[in-house]
Write a protein that holds these residues in place. Structure first.
Motif, PDB file in Angstrom:
ATOM      1  N   GLU A  79      -8.272   0.879   8.710  1.00  0.00           N
ATOM      2  CA  GLU A  79      -8.034   0.928   7.367  1.00  0.00           C
ATOM      3  C   GLU A  79      -8.185   2.287   7.054  1.00  0.00           C
ATOM      4  O   GLU A  79      -7.612   2.695   5.789  1.00  0.00           O
ATOM      5  CB  GLU A  79      -8.987  -0.177   6.690  1.00  0.00           C
ATOM      6  N   ILE A  80      -9.082   3.085   7.571  1.00  0.00           N
ATOM      7  CA  ILE A  80      -9.340   4.523   7.023  1.00  0.00           C
ATOM      8  C   ILE A  80      -8.322   5.123   7.256  1.00  0.00           C
ATOM      9  O   ILE A  80      -7.858   6.125   6.429  1.00  0.00           O
ATOM     10  CB  ILE A  80     -10.695   4.902   7.688  1.00  0.00           C
ATOM     11  N   ALA A  81      -7.669   5.172   8.392  1.00  0.00           N
ATOM     12  CA  ALA A  81      -6.616   5.897   8.713  1.00  0.00           C
ATOM     13  C   ALA A  81      -5.250   5.587   8.028  1.00  0.00           C
ATOM     14  O   ALA A  81      -4.633   6.332   7.332  1.00  0.00           O
ATOM     15  CB  ALA A  81      -5.810   5.539  10.088  1.00  0.00           C
ATOM     16  N   ASP A  82      -5.221   4.276   7.328  1.00  0.00           N
ATOM     17  CA  ASP A  82      -4.084   3.751   6.534  1.00  0.00           C
ATOM     18  C   ASP A  82      -4.374   4.487   5.040  1.00  0.00           C
ATOM     19  O   ASP A  82      -3.355   4.929   4.540  1.00  0.00           O
ATOM     20  CB  ASP A  82      -4.172   2.517   6.284  1.00  0.00           C
ATOM     21  N   VAL A  83      -5.501   4.568   4.564  1.00  0.00           N
ATOM     22  CA  VAL A  83      -5.759   5.430   3.331  1.00  0.00           C
ATOM     23  C   VAL A  83      -5.297   6.880   3.483  1.00  0.00           C
ATOM     24  O   VAL A  83      -4.600   7.430   2.435  1.00  0.00           O
ATOM     25  CB  VAL A  83      -7.410   5.593   2.983  1.00  0.00           C
ATOM     26  N   VAL A  84      -5.677   7.540   4.775  1.00  0.00           N
ATOM     27  CA  VAL A  84      -5.153   8.868   4.808  1.00  0.00           C
ATOM     28  C   VAL A  84      -3.953   9.170   4.982  1.00  0.00           C
ATOM     29  O   VAL A  84      -3.005   9.923   4.476  1.00  0.00           O
ATOM     30  CB  VAL A  84      -6.013   9.510   6.157  1.00  0.00           C
TER      31      VAL A  84
END
Length: 195
Positions: free
Chosen positions: A146-151
């Motif tokens: 989910e953090i990678a998705d934000v980036v």
């Protein structure tokens, strides 16, 4: 006025089907589509990549991350487009206007704020992102995916916004019909096209 010719469907060659699909979806032909019609392969790839990124994210989170990145990039086009989605689906006009002006709002929780802060950092200068930024989102319950998705959402916005602004593409005149409180707050860079 854009710095390059914005193509109409009859001038778009291999991109004509893309432009017709945009007209069918929105009821008008967006200026960004007319600019990307010069490179249909890039436009198709953009659409596929955009769908891959947004399709894996919670819709509200995607819009918040995208708005934060677009606002930081001073992209009126993308701030207007994604601010409108937020106002239509998730928040009041006043709450979205507050977000666009970087003002606090009760519409955001701690996760939303951290997501927007990370997206803004990525858009401004990704080298300023630190382990602490990622750890904060983990502590708030986000997975590494989910953090990678934000980036990914913020980086994707950099490509699209910078392409449009680099070509002088103005936001669609349809945005002139937004309520003034929303329209004025979301116009953070180039002015909206007059027609």
């Amino acid at each position: 006025m854009a710095y390059i010719e914005l193509l109409a469907p009859e001038e778009a060659g291999d991109a004509a089907d893309l432009l017709e699909a945009d007209i069918e979806l929105r009821g008008y032909l967006p200026n960004y589509a007319r600019a990307f019609a010069h490179r249909p392969g890039v436009y198709r790839a953009w659409r596929a990549l955009s769908a891959a990124v947004s399709g894996n994210m919670d819709a509200r989170r995607y819009e918040l991350a995208t708005l934060a990145a677009a606002r930081r990039l001073r992209s009126s086009y993308c701030t207007l487009a994604h601010g409108k989605v937020l106002a239509d689906r998730f928040m009041s006009d006043g709450e979205v206007a507050a977000l666009a002006r970087s003002r606090p709002t009760d519409a955001l929780d701690d996760v939303d704020r951290a997501v927007m802060e990370l997206a803004e950092k990525v858009a401004a200068d990704a080298t300023t992102v630190r382990q602490a930024d990622v750890d904060r989102l983990r502590e708030l319950g986000l997975s590494d995916t989910e953090i990678a998705d934000v980036v990914l959402a913020a980086a994707l916005r950099c490509f699209f916004s910078k392409t449009l602004d680099g070509l002088g593409v103005e936001p669609d005149s349809a945005y002139n019909s937004l309520p003034p409180v929303l329209r004025d707050a979301l116009t953070v860079g180039r002015p909206i096209a007059s027609e």
